[in-house]
Enzyme design. Sequence first.
Site, PDB file in Angstrom:
ATOM      1  N   CYS A  23       0.883  -1.164   0.061  1.00 15.67           N
ATOM      2  CA  CYS A  23       0.165  -0.008   0.021  1.00 15.67           C
ATOM      3  C   CYS A  23       0.817   1.312  -0.037  1.00 15.67           C
ATOM      4  O   CYS A  23       1.884   1.365   0.776  1.00 15.67           O
ATOM      5  CB  CYS A  23      -0.791  -0.075   1.110  1.00 15.67           C
ATOM      6  SG  CYS A  23      -1.734   1.502   1.715  1.00 15.67           S
ATOM      7  N   CYS A  44       0.992   3.030   3.417  1.00 12.48           N
ATOM      8  CA  CYS A  44       1.747   2.285   4.397  1.00 12.48           C
ATOM      9  C   CYS A  44       3.160   2.272   4.162  1.00 12.48           C
ATOM     10  O   CYS A  44       4.066   2.633   5.094  1.00 12.48           O
ATOM     11  CB  CYS A  44       1.344   0.713   4.442  1.00 12.48           C
ATOM     12  SG  CYS A  44      -0.436   0.421   4.979  1.00 12.48           S
TER      13      CYS A  44
END
Length: 415
Positions: free
Chosen positions: A256, A259
Site C-alpha cells: 500500500c 503504508c
Amino acid sequence: MASFSVEDFVGNGVLKDLLPTLLKEGWDDVPTLKIMNKEDTDAMNMTQQQKDALEIRSYLHDRALLQYGDKLEASGKCLPELLSISTVDLSSQFGMKRGHVARFVDRTSACADPLLKSYAPLTARNRNSIVSRNNSNFKSYASVNSRKMQASSSMNHDKPLEQSLADFKIKDDHIFKGIVAAGPAEPRACGCVQPPPVVDSVAPYSAIENISVQKLTPEYKIGMERLVKTKTPPMKASELWRDKPAVILCIRRPGCIMCRAEAHQLYAKKPIFDALGIRLFAVLHEHIESEVKNFWPRYWGGVVLFDRSMKFFKALGGGQLLKDSFISGFIFNPRAIANYKRAKATGSEQNFKGEGEIKGGLFIIGREKSGIAYQFIERNFGDWAPLAEVIDICSKLQNQQQSQEESIKTSQQYE
C-alpha cells in the site's frame, strides 16, 4: 525511488570509494548519512566534490528521485546550481520525467526532513571523541538530547506514566484520549456512512506480551543479503522490548502506498530513536515473500516481523480486528483520499497484492513489563501517528527511565 540501501544511496559516483571509511566511522545507514553536517564532512576529510554529492543524494532521497543521482552528480554541478536549471533542461539533459521534474524543483516536498536535520549538530559535537556509533557515540548523543528535551518538558517524574502522558496534548485534527490516539472520525458519504468506532482504552499488556512473532528481515546493514535465507524460529514479542522501549508499527499492507510512505517517514527518523534508546519494528499480518522484498529495505530498513495470529492488530481493535471496506472506507471517505494524496506526493510506488482491509496502527511499549505507553489506531485508511507526538512520548519514556535509574543509584548509595 527512495531506498534505505546504502549501496543505492551512494550510487556509482565519488561517494562509493569513501564507503569503507564511512562504515568504519559509524556512518553505516542512510538516515545517519543524511544528517552529516559540515563539521562531520570536514572530520572525514571529504573533498568538495564528495560534499556536493552527499548534498545532492540527500535531497534526491527526500524526494524519492535517487534514480537520477549518478547523472546529476556526473554533471559536476552542486545542488544550488542544479536547482537553478530550467525544467526543460532538467528533462533534456538528465532524462527526468515531467512529474519527477516537478518534485525535484519543489523545495517544500512532503519527503523533506527538517526535524531530522535539526539533530545533526548534536551528532557532530559528540563524534569528535567517539569512534563508532555502535559503541558510545549515540549514547553520548542521547544524553545531550535528553537534557535538552528534559529542560523544555514539564513532565513530573513523580507522576505515574499514564498520568504524565495524559498531560500531553496534540494538535492537527487528532484526538488524544489519555494514551490512545486515532485519526478524526469524519462522516462519510454526506453523513450516510459512519466511521467505525475505535477503543478508548489502551490494550492491556497481557494482550501483547506473549504474542508469537517471526523475524522476516534483520535491521539492514551494507553488504548483507536482502533477506535472511534461513527462517528464524518464532519468538515471544516481549523479547523485543526486554532491554529497551520499542516502537511497533503495524502495517496494514506492505504494498500500500500509504503504508509505505508512513514506514519511510518513520524510519527516516532512526537517528533520533537511536539517541533516545528506542528500537523500531514493523509488523505484518500476512507473509508474501515478494512483498517483503519490495518493502525492505526500500521503505523500511529495520526489522520486519510476521504476526501470524494477528494479535497486535487485534489489540489495536480492543480484541477484534478493526476492518473497513474499500468502498465505504476509501471511496466515500474524504480523509482517506487526502491521506492517499499525501502519500502519493512522496513518490512511493504501490501495488494491490495482499489483504488490505485490516487496519494497522502503532504502539510505543516501555522496557520490560512497564506496559504500553501509547497506542495509535488507523481509523481512516492511511492515518499516520504524528511524528512529533511519537518522538515526544519516546523522550518522556527515556526521561522516566533515567529518573528511575538515578533513584536506584541514590538509594543504593545510602544503603
